[in-house]
Enzyme design. Sequence first.
Site, PDB file in Angstrom:
ATOM      1  N   ASN A   9       0.863  -1.193   0.000  1.00  3.81           N
ATOM      2  CA  ASN A   9       0.000   0.000   0.000  1.00  3.81           C
ATOM      3  C   ASN A   9       0.893   1.235   0.000  1.00  3.81           C
ATOM      4  OD1 ASN A   9      -1.836   2.039   0.477  1.00  3.81           O
ATOM      5  ND2 ASN A   9      -2.206   1.472   2.629  1.00  3.81           N
ATOM      6  N   TRP A  10       0.923   1.913  -1.149  1.00  2.00           N
ATOM      7  CA  TRP A  10       1.839   3.058  -1.288  1.00  2.00           C
ATOM      8  C   TRP A  10       1.289   4.324  -0.646  1.00  2.00           C
ATOM      9  CZ3 TRP A  10       3.498   2.476  -7.184  1.00  2.00           C
ATOM     10  CH2 TRP A  10       4.189   1.268  -7.333  1.00  2.00           C
ATOM     11  N   LYS A  11       0.048   4.284  -0.202  1.00  3.75           N
ATOM     12  CA  LYS A  11      -0.603   5.449   0.420  1.00  3.75           C
ATOM     13  C   LYS A  11      -0.425   6.695  -0.459  1.00  3.75           C
ATOM     14  CE  LYS A  11       0.341   3.368   4.862  1.00  3.75           C
ATOM     15  NZ  LYS A  11       0.287   3.513   6.305  1.00  3.75           N
ATOM     16  N   HIS A  97      -9.472   0.706   5.519  1.00  7.59           N
ATOM     17  CA  HIS A  97      -8.119   0.954   6.036  1.00  7.59           C
ATOM     18  C   HIS A  97      -8.209   1.907   7.223  1.00  7.59           C
ATOM     19  CE1 HIS A  97      -3.991   2.360   6.342  1.00  7.59           C
ATOM     20  NE2 HIS A  97      -3.652   1.232   5.744  1.00  7.59           N
ATOM     21  N   GLU A  99      -6.517   4.364   8.168  1.00  5.70           N
ATOM     22  CA  GLU A  99      -6.378   5.804   7.912  1.00  5.70           C
ATOM     23  C   GLU A  99      -7.680   6.382   7.372  1.00  5.70           C
ATOM     24  OE1 GLU A  99      -2.788   5.346   5.667  1.00  5.70           O
ATOM     25  OE2 GLU A  99      -1.792   4.778   7.533  1.00  5.70           O
ATOM     26  N   GLU A 169      -5.054  -5.180  10.908  1.00  4.90           N
ATOM     27  CA  GLU A 169      -4.067  -4.118  11.046  1.00  4.90           C
ATOM     28  C   GLU A 169      -4.294  -3.381  12.368  1.00  4.90           C
ATOM     29  OE1 GLU A 169      -2.251  -2.923   7.063  1.00  4.90           O
ATOM     30  OE2 GLU A 169      -4.025  -1.706   7.348  1.00  4.90           O
ATOM     31  N   GLY A 175       2.553   2.232  10.620  1.00  3.30           N
ATOM     32  CA  GLY A 175       3.439   3.364  10.390  1.00  3.30           C
ATOM     33  C   GLY A 175       4.162   3.845  11.633  1.00  3.30           C
ATOM     34  N   SER A 215       3.695  -2.157  10.222  1.00  3.15           N
ATOM     35  CA  SER A 215       5.162  -2.138  10.289  1.00  3.15           C
ATOM     36  C   SER A 215       5.789  -3.486   9.921  1.00  3.15           C
ATOM     37  CB  SER A 215       5.631  -1.658  11.669  1.00  3.15           C
ATOM     38  OG  SER A 215       5.148  -0.344  11.921  1.00  3.15           O
ATOM     39  N   GLY A 237       4.898   1.342   4.627  1.00  2.00           N
ATOM     40  CA  GLY A 237       6.201   1.994   4.458  1.00  2.00           C
ATOM     41  C   GLY A 237       7.233   1.162   3.701  1.00  2.00           C
TER      42      GLY A 237
HETATM   43  C1  PEP Z   1      -0.670  -0.030   5.906  1.00  2.00           C
HETATM   44  O1  PEP Z   1      -0.686   1.053   5.357  1.00  2.00           O
HETATM   45  O2  PEP Z   1      -1.617  -0.793   5.702  1.00  2.00           O
HETATM   46  C2  PEP Z   1       0.457  -0.403   6.779  1.00  2.00           C
HETATM   47  C3  PEP Z   1       0.416  -1.561   7.367  1.00  2.00           C
HETATM   48  O3  PEP Z   1       1.485   0.513   6.921  1.00  2.00           O
HETATM   49  P1  PEP Z   1       2.927   0.253   7.588  1.00  2.00           P
HETATM   50  O4  PEP Z   1       3.459  -1.040   6.996  1.00  2.00           O
HETATM   51  O5  PEP Z   1       3.747   1.434   7.200  1.00  2.00           O
HETATM   52  O6  PEP Z   1       2.732   0.121   9.066  1.00  2.00           O
END
Ligand code: PEP
Length: 253
Positions: A9-11, A97, A99, A169, A175, A215, A237
């Site tokens: 997931n490049w966000k 998600h 976010e 998640e 993040g 992460s 990330g």
């Molecule tokens: C995500 O955006 O779904 C995610 C898990 O981010 P990160 O790996 O940066 O924690």
Amino acid sequence: MRRPFVVGNWKMNTDSHSSVTLAKAVASGPLEIAGHSVDVAVIPPFVYLQAVAGALSASSIAVGAQDIYYEQKGAFTGEISASMLKDIGCSYVLCGHSERRHVIGESDELINKKVTAAINGGLLPIFCVGEMLEEREASRTSEVVRGQIKNGLAGLSVEKVSAVTMAYEPVWAIGTGLTATPQQAQEVHALIRKQLGEMYDSKLAEEICILYGGSAKPGNASDLMAEQDIDGLLVGGASLNADDFVAIIKAAT
Ligand code: PEP
């Protein structure tokens, strides 16, 4: 037998040039494994979807979108429908998600409409659930995750839900550099499978793919993947670095 699945997931990152460069670098890395023993997808920002889908067209790496709107078309300024996403080569879409839940403020009801629209429009939703830190500390993880699943999948038949990939998640791990331990993640993954078994049937619960996200990185990917109910990883990330993302894909095989 569930196939491992790794999703990047490049966000809200990359630009027109670096999105294509990153996609190509990922495609040239795991060519020999992607499509054979592990499924891989990348989820760029909307505006780069078409270019990334083009760059990956000769590879087995799928492309997904970060969001969807539940209406089919019309006066919904700024929104993107399932058919538009299909039209430009998307297979997957993220729904729920953290976010979008906690920064943008999406409700379970809206997420349910998005999951439903994605499935009805021929897309494969990656449906994310997870508790916040204060909810974990108040021993409410199970209640929160169960509620998100029940509400997010409301009204969907077992046939429709078979198109869904689940993603656990924990919000406190996204993040932040904090990763759930493999045991903490496994515990919730098992709970998700149990809940789906209760809502649908044991076949669906056994077959559904459940990703862990929070992460994930090359250093923890194999320990997480070693857990019985962790079928893959949703990577934020670390998916922005082709070497790291390829290392995670390799760890998932
Ligand atoms: C995500 O955006 O779904 C995610 C898990 O981010 P990160 O790996 O940066 O924690």
